[in-house]
Design a protein around this motif. Sequence first.
Motif, PDB file in Angstrom:
ATOM      1  N   GLN A  46       0.966  -1.168   0.068  1.00 61.66           N
ATOM      2  CA  GLN A  46      -0.171  -0.056   0.010  1.00 61.66           C
ATOM      3  C   GLN A  46       0.909   1.384  -0.232  1.00 61.66           C
ATOM      4  OE1 GLN A  46      -2.669  -0.257   3.289  1.00 61.66           O
ATOM      5  NE2 GLN A  46      -2.888  -2.509   2.948  1.00 61.66           N
ATOM      6  N   LEU A  47       1.566   1.464  -0.965  1.00 62.66           N
ATOM      7  CA  LEU A  47       2.806   2.412  -1.073  1.00 62.66           C
ATOM      8  C   LEU A  47       2.175   4.054  -1.020  1.00 62.66           C
ATOM      9  CD1 LEU A  47       4.808   0.980  -4.019  1.00 62.66           C
ATOM     10  CD2 LEU A  47       4.573   0.557  -1.586  1.00 62.66           C
ATOM     11  N   ALA A  48       0.715   4.262  -1.673  1.00 63.01           N
ATOM     12  CA  ALA A  48       0.192   5.704  -1.716  1.00 63.01           C
ATOM     13  C   ALA A  48      -0.109   6.012   0.009  1.00 63.01           C
ATOM     14  CB  ALA A  48      -0.721   5.919  -2.565  1.00 63.01           C
ATOM     15  N   PRO A  49      -0.989   5.161   0.451  1.00 61.46           N
ATOM     16  CA  PRO A  49      -1.333   5.370   1.790  1.00 61.46           C
ATOM     17  C   PRO A  49      -0.074   5.312   2.807  1.00 61.46           C
ATOM     18  CG  PRO A  49      -2.592   3.660   0.859  1.00 61.46           C
ATOM     19  CD  PRO A  49      -1.715   3.746   0.048  1.00 61.46           C
ATOM     20  N   ALA A  50       1.054   4.738   2.489  1.00 62.06           N
ATOM     21  CA  ALA A  50       2.131   4.604   3.599  1.00 62.06           C
ATOM     22  C   ALA A  50       2.767   5.992   3.206  1.00 62.06           C
ATOM     23  CB  ALA A  50       3.276   3.618   3.032  1.00 62.06           C
ATOM     24  N   GLU A  51       2.830   6.475   2.015  1.00 58.30           N
ATOM     25  CA  GLU A  51       3.195   7.590   1.815  1.00 58.30           C
ATOM     26  C   GLU A  51       2.696   8.891   2.507  1.00 58.30           C
ATOM     27  OE1 GLU A  51       4.487  11.021  -1.988  1.00 58.30           O
ATOM     28  OE2 GLU A  51       2.995   9.330  -2.263  1.00 58.30           O
ATOM     29  N   SER A  52       1.347   8.963   2.345  1.00 58.07           N
ATOM     30  CA  SER A  52       0.463   9.765   3.082  1.00 58.07           C
ATOM     31  C   SER A  52       0.965  10.038   4.746  1.00 58.07           C
ATOM     32  CB  SER A  52      -1.017   9.408   2.741  1.00 58.07           C
ATOM     33  OG  SER A  52      -1.809  10.420   3.442  1.00 58.07           O
ATOM     34  N   VAL A  53       1.151   8.817   5.162  1.00 59.23           N
ATOM     35  CA  VAL A  53       1.233   8.668   6.671  1.00 59.23           C
ATOM     36  C   VAL A  53       2.526   9.378   6.944  1.00 59.23           C
ATOM     37  CG1 VAL A  53       1.747   7.204   8.838  1.00 59.23           C
ATOM     38  CG2 VAL A  53      -0.201   6.717   6.926  1.00 59.23           C
ATOM     39  N   LEU A  54       3.531   8.668   6.083  1.00 57.33           N
ATOM     40  CA  LEU A  54       5.089   9.322   6.364  1.00 57.33           C
ATOM     41  C   LEU A  54       5.033  10.916   5.993  1.00 57.33           C
ATOM     42  CD1 LEU A  54       7.102   6.480   4.603  1.00 57.33           C
ATOM     43  CD2 LEU A  54       7.026   7.175   7.229  1.00 57.33           C
ATOM     44  N   LYS A  55       4.456  11.312   5.131  1.00 56.95           N
ATOM     45  CA  LYS A  55       4.480  12.950   4.915  1.00 56.95           C
ATOM     46  C   LYS A  55       3.994  13.708   5.973  1.00 56.95           C
ATOM     47  CE  LYS A  55       3.681  14.381   0.612  1.00 56.95           C
ATOM     48  NZ  LYS A  55       3.022  14.574  -0.515  1.00 56.95           N
ATOM     49  N   ARG A  56       2.818  13.025   6.508  1.00 56.73           N
ATOM     50  CA  ARG A  56       2.009  13.575   7.673  1.00 56.73           C
ATOM     51  C   ARG A  56       3.146  13.695   8.889  1.00 56.73           C
ATOM     52  NH1 ARG A  56      -2.316  10.831  11.332  1.00 56.73           N
ATOM     53  NH2 ARG A  56      -2.498  12.300  13.126  1.00 56.73           N
ATOM     54  N   LEU A  57       3.941  12.626   9.216  1.00 50.82           N
ATOM     55  CA  LEU A  57       4.772  12.289  10.367  1.00 50.82           C
ATOM     56  C   LEU A  57       5.991  13.494   9.950  1.00 50.82           C
ATOM     57  CD1 LEU A  57       5.742  11.046  12.597  1.00 50.82           C
ATOM     58  CD2 LEU A  57       6.512   9.127  11.374  1.00 50.82           C
ATOM     59  N   SER A  58       6.334  13.557   8.875  1.00 53.24           N
ATOM     60  CA  SER A  58       7.248  14.554   8.369  1.00 53.24           C
ATOM     61  C   SER A  58       7.090  16.000   8.969  1.00 53.24           C
ATOM     62  CB  SER A  58       7.849  14.558   7.150  1.00 53.24           C
ATOM     63  OG  SER A  58       6.905  14.941   6.163  1.00 53.24           O
ATOM     64  N   MET A  59       5.775  16.165   8.717  1.00 50.90           N
ATOM     65  CA  MET A  59       5.446  17.669   9.012  1.00 50.90           C
ATOM     66  C   MET A  59       5.425  17.852  10.864  1.00 50.90           C
ATOM     67  SD  MET A  59       2.598  18.893   6.181  1.00 50.90           S
ATOM     68  CE  MET A  59       1.810  17.334   6.088  1.00 50.90           C
ATOM     69  N   LEU A  60       5.006  16.541  11.392  1.00 54.14           N
ATOM     70  CA  LEU A  60       4.967  16.495  12.985  1.00 54.14           C
ATOM     71  C   LEU A  60       6.062  16.455  13.399  1.00 54.14           C
ATOM     72  CD1 LEU A  60       2.081  14.102  13.168  1.00 54.14           C
ATOM     73  CD2 LEU A  60       1.891  16.328  13.657  1.00 54.14           C
ATOM     74  N   ARG A  61       7.428  15.523  12.937  1.00 54.85           N
ATOM     75  CA  ARG A  61       8.601  15.736  13.483  1.00 54.85           C
ATOM     76  C   ARG A  61       9.592  15.787  12.353  1.00 54.85           C
ATOM     77  NH1 ARG A  61       9.103  13.102  18.502  1.00 54.85           N
ATOM     78  NH2 ARG A  61       6.971  13.651  19.568  1.00 54.85           N
ATOM     79  N   PRO A  62       9.690  17.081  11.859  1.00 49.33           N
ATOM     80  CA  PRO A  62      10.589  17.396  10.868  1.00 49.33           C
ATOM     81  C   PRO A  62      12.260  16.974  11.048  1.00 49.33           C
ATOM     82  CG  PRO A  62       9.716  19.363  11.728  1.00 49.33           C
ATOM     83  CD  PRO A  62       8.863  18.392  12.180  1.00 49.33           C
ATOM     84  N   GLN A  63      12.534  16.987  12.342  1.00 48.61           N
ATOM     85  CA  GLN A  63      13.915  16.753  12.680  1.00 48.61           C
ATOM     86  C   GLN A  63      14.011  15.396  12.967  1.00 48.61           C
ATOM     87  OE1 GLN A  63      16.236  19.340  12.382  1.00 48.61           O
ATOM     88  NE2 GLN A  63      14.293  20.461  11.422  1.00 48.61           N
ATOM     89  N   TRP A  64      13.357  14.424  12.698  1.00 48.14           N
ATOM     90  CA  TRP A  64      13.601  12.992  12.975  1.00 48.14           C
ATOM     91  C   TRP A  64      13.962  12.390  11.478  1.00 48.14           C
ATOM     92  CZ3 TRP A  64       8.980   8.993  14.351  1.00 48.14           C
ATOM     93  CH2 TRP A  64       9.752   7.806  14.873  1.00 48.14           C
ATOM     94  N   TYR A  65      15.232  12.229  11.601  1.00 47.47           N
ATOM     95  CA  TYR A  65      16.044  11.427  10.477  1.00 47.47           C
ATOM     96  C   TYR A  65      15.487  10.277   9.893  1.00 47.47           C
ATOM     97  CZ  TYR A  65      18.504   7.360  12.096  1.00 47.47           C
ATOM     98  OH  TYR A  65      18.484   6.093  12.771  1.00 47.47           O
ATOM     99  N   ALA A  66      14.676   9.306  10.829  1.00 51.48           N
ATOM    100  CA  ALA A  66      14.131   7.996  10.554  1.00 51.48           C
ATOM    101  C   ALA A  66      13.227   8.314   9.540  1.00 51.48           C
ATOM    102  CB  ALA A  66      13.862   7.184  11.545  1.00 51.48           C
ATOM    103  N   TYR A  68      10.070   6.068  -1.609  1.00 51.73           N
ATOM    104  CA  TYR A  68       9.968   6.582  -3.009  1.00 51.73           C
ATOM    105  C   TYR A  68      10.944   5.910  -3.979  1.00 51.73           C
ATOM    106  CZ  TYR A  68       7.732  11.217  -1.560  1.00 51.73           C
ATOM    107  OH  TYR A  68       6.652  11.955  -1.079  1.00 51.73           O
ATOM    108  N   ARG A  69      11.775   4.961  -3.380  1.00 56.03           N
ATOM    109  CA  ARG A  69      12.638   4.262  -4.227  1.00 56.03           C
ATOM    110  C   ARG A  69      11.692   3.173  -4.609  1.00 56.03           C
ATOM    111  NH1 ARG A  69      17.901   1.998  -1.698  1.00 56.03           N
ATOM    112  NH2 ARG A  69      18.405   1.486  -3.926  1.00 56.03           N
ATOM    113  N   ARG A  70      11.099   2.599  -3.941  1.00 54.97           N
ATOM    114  CA  ARG A  70      10.167   1.587  -4.258  1.00 54.97           C
ATOM    115  C   ARG A  70       9.029   1.979  -5.413  1.00 54.97           C
ATOM    116  NH1 ARG A  70       7.291  -1.492   0.491  1.00 54.97           N
ATOM    117  NH2 ARG A  70       6.579  -2.892  -1.680  1.00 54.97           N
ATOM    118  N   MET A  71       8.624   3.353  -5.130  1.00 50.95           N
ATOM    119  CA  MET A  71       7.707   3.845  -6.071  1.00 50.95           C
ATOM    120  C   MET A  71       8.409   4.243  -7.544  1.00 50.95           C
ATOM    121  SD  MET A  71       5.640   6.104  -3.293  1.00 50.95           S
ATOM    122  CE  MET A  71       4.061   6.616  -4.373  1.00 50.95           C
ATOM    123  N   GLY A  72       9.415   4.180  -7.498  1.00 43.33           N
ATOM    124  CA  GLY A  72      10.379   4.490  -8.956  1.00 43.33           C
ATOM    125  C   GLY A  72      10.492   6.019  -8.902  1.00 43.33           C
TER     126      GLY A  72
END
Length: 684
Positions: free
Chosen positions: A59-79, A88-92
């Motif tokens: 479920q790559l698009a839903p995973a991306e949506s969650v990670l993008k939301r998390l990157s806004m909540l925790r922009p300094q979290w490298y993981a 994104y590599r998996r998505m080409g």
Amino acid sequence: MSAVPDSSSGLEAALSQAARLLAEEPRLAEDQTAEILKVLPEQPNALLLNALAKAKQGQLAPAESVLKRLSMLRPQWYAVHLELGQLYRRMGLGDKALAALQESVALKPDSPKAWLAIADIHSANGDATAADAAYAMQLRHSDSNPRLLAAAAAMCENAIPVAERALKDYLNENPTDVAAIRMLAEVAARLGRDQDAELLLERCLELSPGFNFARQNYAYILNRNNRFAKVLEQTEILLKGDPRNMSYRNLKAVALGKIGDFDAAIALYEEVLAEHPGYSRIWHSYGHTLKTAGRTDEAVAAYRRSISIEPHYGEAYWSLANLKTFVFTDADVAAIEVQLARPDLADEDRFHFDFALGKALEDRRDYEQSFRHYDSGNGLRRTLIQYSADRNTLKLRQNQRLFDAAFFRERSGFGVADADPIFILGMPRAGSTLLEQILSSHSQVEGTMELPDIIAVTKDLYRRQTDTASATYYPMLPAMSAQQATAYGRRYLDNTRIQRRTAAPFFIDKMPNNYAHIALIRLMLPNAKIIDARRHPLACCFSNFKQHFARGQNFSYSLDDMGRYYRDYVELMAHFDEALPGRIHRVHYESMVEDTENEVRRLLAYCGLPFEAGCLRFFENDRPVRTASSEQVRRPIYKEGVDHWRHFETWLGPLKDALGPVLEQYPEVPVFQKTVVHHQRKGE
């Protein structure tokens, strides 16, 4: 995954259970984290695990949506950025992946996983230099051997001599450490010692045949040294173990294109891009192959796709300009100007944009601004290369001193008798592609490309010489035996066989720089035909000034350097006209344009070929053309381009001064001061 601490023991237990489920039961892990997020919708570890569980299930698009939301909540979290990059590599989506991973290492520079992913992306894009730098960073932060760590750190800081000493000292004590051997090979490659790098990597693979990273490095070095048959051998070995690896398939496609198997190369690029559509550099390479195969509209579309992914990628714009028949739109010009206004634009992108904008403005007849951008691009490129016009003059004077008529008389009978090759040489942009297209339209002649094989022989001779003070291989030729000349001639014919795809008895090698190696060609292949393509000095030199060459023409980024180079070339060819009377056929571009049929008849007669009318309809020949003139030679000869340089004459003063009497007397050749002949006679 890096844990974010939470005081609740119940929450920690729930997160731990989700982490354990992730590997084997990602659906249950998703359910577990969904329950946590109902209570704590912004819990960062739960969001990260939830995204990873979705990705595990495809479920790559839903995973991306969650990670993008998390990157806004925790922009300094490298993981978060690391996992987003991997997704994104998996998505080409290569460029998005690279941006996310670079954000990750900016936050945590010692993350070997992120550096390895970055290296893999650069490798897939064909950027071996950037890949090596990223792999060095990965090694720096993952290897536990302190001595190799120190060497890796030196390589990351570009302290190459320090790294070389450290690695050689270490290998004296540990001669079979394949990691260290591979690192030393990388050092050699960075220093331009490709032969040393090749030998080190061969040793590495001898000790550890399964060391795929070293094998991939080996394939890259082979590709750089134009050993395309061996590149294909190595990529086949790599692909047996990892058949879907994008980097391996991309490298194989490059090699297929280099040997002229364009259908296979195009099919492989299309296969890779169907799976990984977000890699701008692969679209760019695909465009090159389409262009060479004569599929121009598709090449334009591929270049534009590359630009849409990476708008600051200057080389893609230059590739459009380099089609010569392509005309930029107003929107294109505006986009280029936006990029050139950026203070953070990389030098390589900047000079490519300058060359592209120079072409766009030239098409609009704004010659002053066009020249300004050509001049700016050349000036920047000149700062990034090493070239000495004085050194070039000295080398060609040495050529004249060593190789006179007596030199060749004394070596009668040297070399291979085969007359297969027809060498077209001289200055770049002098009409050599037109001559190749005319000759390859004859039933007995096959066109190939600017073959690197004579240059490969010169490098081999240079490595073997004992005179470390010599800047050339030339002193090796007087001592060359008949047997050695024959061996080198046979090696040339064997190595070029991969480029031949028809039963035609003759083939063309149109590497222009081979004019400096006529003595070697005559020793190796005494019956080969040699054609000197010559064009008006200002037309030829300014055409070079407008052209950005990927490599090999370092004289072309300064009007003064170029004028001196052209003058030296004319002087050397005048010398060989005397030393080898009647053996070199000269074609002036202007004469070919003005009186095509008679010039074609003269050309064919020199080559010992009967006249064929198809040579006059060369533009109907659909063979692949692998030079900047590829689109131009697919049209009938047109006279408008002969004097096009006159639009820029106002700014060509330095070029005129450097050319001197060579310009004033063209097409005649001035009388040059004779150099004193000094060469070793046979038996001395």
